[in-house]
Design a protein around this motif. Structure first.
Motif, PDB file in Angstrom:
ATOM      1  N   ILE A 103       0.989  -1.256  -0.141  1.00 15.06           N
ATOM      2  CA  ILE A 103       0.025  -0.027   0.133  1.00 15.06           C
ATOM      3  C   ILE A 103       0.971   1.147   0.163  1.00 15.06           C
ATOM      4  N   ASP A 104       0.307   2.447  -0.300  1.00 17.31           N
ATOM      5  CA  ASP A 104       1.022   3.646  -0.545  1.00 17.31           C
ATOM      6  C   ASP A 104       1.014   4.279   1.032  1.00 17.31           C
ATOM      7  N   ALA A 105       2.208   4.703   1.422  1.00 18.72           N
ATOM      8  CA  ALA A 105       2.370   5.671   2.613  1.00 18.72           C
ATOM      9  C   ALA A 105       1.515   6.910   2.621  1.00 18.72           C
ATOM     10  N   VAL A 106       1.255   7.167   3.885  1.00 19.01           N
ATOM     11  CA  VAL A 106       0.399   8.550   3.854  1.00 19.01           C
ATOM     12  C   VAL A 106       1.297   9.767   4.098  1.00 19.01           C
ATOM     13  N   SER A 107       0.899  10.802   3.083  1.00 17.08           N
ATOM     14  CA  SER A 107       1.592  11.825   3.032  1.00 17.08           C
ATOM     15  C   SER A 107       1.654  12.578   4.510  1.00 17.08           C
ATOM     16  N   GLY A 108       2.738  12.987   4.945  1.00 14.16           N
ATOM     17  CA  GLY A 108       2.857  13.718   6.078  1.00 14.16           C
ATOM     18  C   GLY A 108       2.755  12.920   7.187  1.00 14.16           C
ATOM     19  N   ALA A 109       2.923  11.545   7.052  1.00 13.29           N
ATOM     20  CA  ALA A 109       3.005  10.531   8.164  1.00 13.29           C
ATOM     21  C   ALA A 109       3.766   9.531   7.778  1.00 13.29           C
ATOM     22  N   THR A 110       4.947   9.910   7.062  1.00 13.11           N
ATOM     23  CA  THR A 110       5.820   8.791   6.570  1.00 13.11           C
ATOM     24  C   THR A 110       6.464   7.800   7.590  1.00 13.11           C
ATOM     25  N   PHE A 111       6.951   8.425   8.661  1.00 12.52           N
ATOM     26  CA  PHE A 111       7.431   7.447   9.543  1.00 12.52           C
ATOM     27  C   PHE A 111       6.419   6.254   9.938  1.00 12.52           C
ATOM     28  N   THR A 112       5.338   6.972  10.440  1.00 11.15           N
ATOM     29  CA  THR A 112       4.140   5.972  10.769  1.00 11.15           C
ATOM     30  C   THR A 112       3.806   4.941   9.715  1.00 11.15           C
ATOM     31  N   SER A 113       3.654   5.530   8.513  1.00 12.64           N
ATOM     32  CA  SER A 113       3.367   4.654   7.589  1.00 12.64           C
ATOM     33  C   SER A 113       4.390   3.539   7.267  1.00 12.64           C
ATOM     34  N   GLN A 114       5.595   3.918   7.283  1.00 13.36           N
ATOM     35  CA  GLN A 114       6.540   2.807   7.276  1.00 13.36           C
ATOM     36  C   GLN A 114       6.758   1.828   8.180  1.00 13.36           C
ATOM     37  N   GLY A 115       6.553   2.305   9.391  1.00 12.37           N
ATOM     38  CA  GLY A 115       6.485   1.296  10.544  1.00 12.37           C
ATOM     39  C   GLY A 115       5.221   0.288  10.299  1.00 12.37           C
ATOM     40  N   TYR A 116       4.058   1.254  10.153  1.00 14.47           N
ATOM     41  CA  TYR A 116       2.899   0.257   9.873  1.00 14.47           C
ATOM     42  C   TYR A 116       2.972  -0.699   8.841  1.00 14.47           C
ATOM     43  N   ILE A 117       3.314  -0.208   7.761  1.00 12.24           N
ATOM     44  CA  ILE A 117       3.606  -1.251   6.529  1.00 12.24           C
ATOM     45  C   ILE A 117       4.658  -2.382   6.924  1.00 12.24           C
ATOM     46  N   SER A 118       5.723  -1.984   7.469  1.00 11.43           N
ATOM     47  CA  SER A 118       6.902  -2.997   8.058  1.00 11.43           C
ATOM     48  C   SER A 118       6.341  -4.120   8.947  1.00 11.43           C
ATOM     49  N   SER A 119       5.603  -3.840   9.930  1.00 10.21           N
ATOM     50  CA  SER A 119       5.015  -4.402  10.900  1.00 10.21           C
ATOM     51  C   SER A 119       4.022  -5.271  10.288  1.00 10.21           C
TER      52      SER A 119
END
Length: 142
Positions: free
Chosen positions: A116-132
């Motif tokens: 899925i695509d990361a959410v703009s403005g929440a890159t760190f949260t998105s990367q952590g969520y996607i990796s987990s």
């Protein structure tokens, strides 16, 4: 002559900054295609291998440390279909991060994967969520 050089330099610098710092918009068209096939299909539109179709249970992903703090998710699969995603760790309730988790969850459930695509403005949260999320899905299919 000095004014012309200064004006040109200022214009070039201004254009560079304007283009380099342009806010990124979330591509809504990119999220739409993965969501299309999943809802229209039957539960058999999940991963097609028989081993994935039988996978049911709850699987916890790795804790991913980000600049905004740790993120960890737990997923539930029923007959190979991703049915729920719960965030176990992550105090991302301010700013763009507050909107990121529900959006990431919605996209992951629609896509039935962590692609899925990361959410703009929440890159760190998105990367952590996607990796987990990916690590939880990997555990489910081991």
């Amino acid at each position: 002559m000095n004014r012309a050089v200064a004006a040109t330099t200022a214009t070039v610098a201004g254009l560079f900054l304007m283009l380099a710092l342009k806010p990124h918009q979330t591509p809504t068209a990119a999220a739409a295609p993965p969501a299309g096939p999943a809802p229209s299909g039957s539960p058999s539109s999940a991963p097609s291998t028989p081993e994935h179709d039988r996978t049911s249970g709850t699987f916890t992903g790795d804790t991913i440390n980000t600049a905004r703090g740790p993120v960890q998710v737990r997923v539930t699969l029923v007959k190979g279909r991703l049915t729920t995603i719960a965030v176990l760790k992550g105090e991302h309730d301010e700013g763009a991060s507050a909107h990121a988790v529900p959006r990431l969850t919605q996209e992951a459930l629609a896509a039935q994967s962590a692609k899925i695509d990361a959410v703009s403005g929440a890159t760190f949260t998105s990367q952590g969520y996607i990796s987990s999320l990916q690590s939880a899905l990997d555990r489910a299919h081991d």
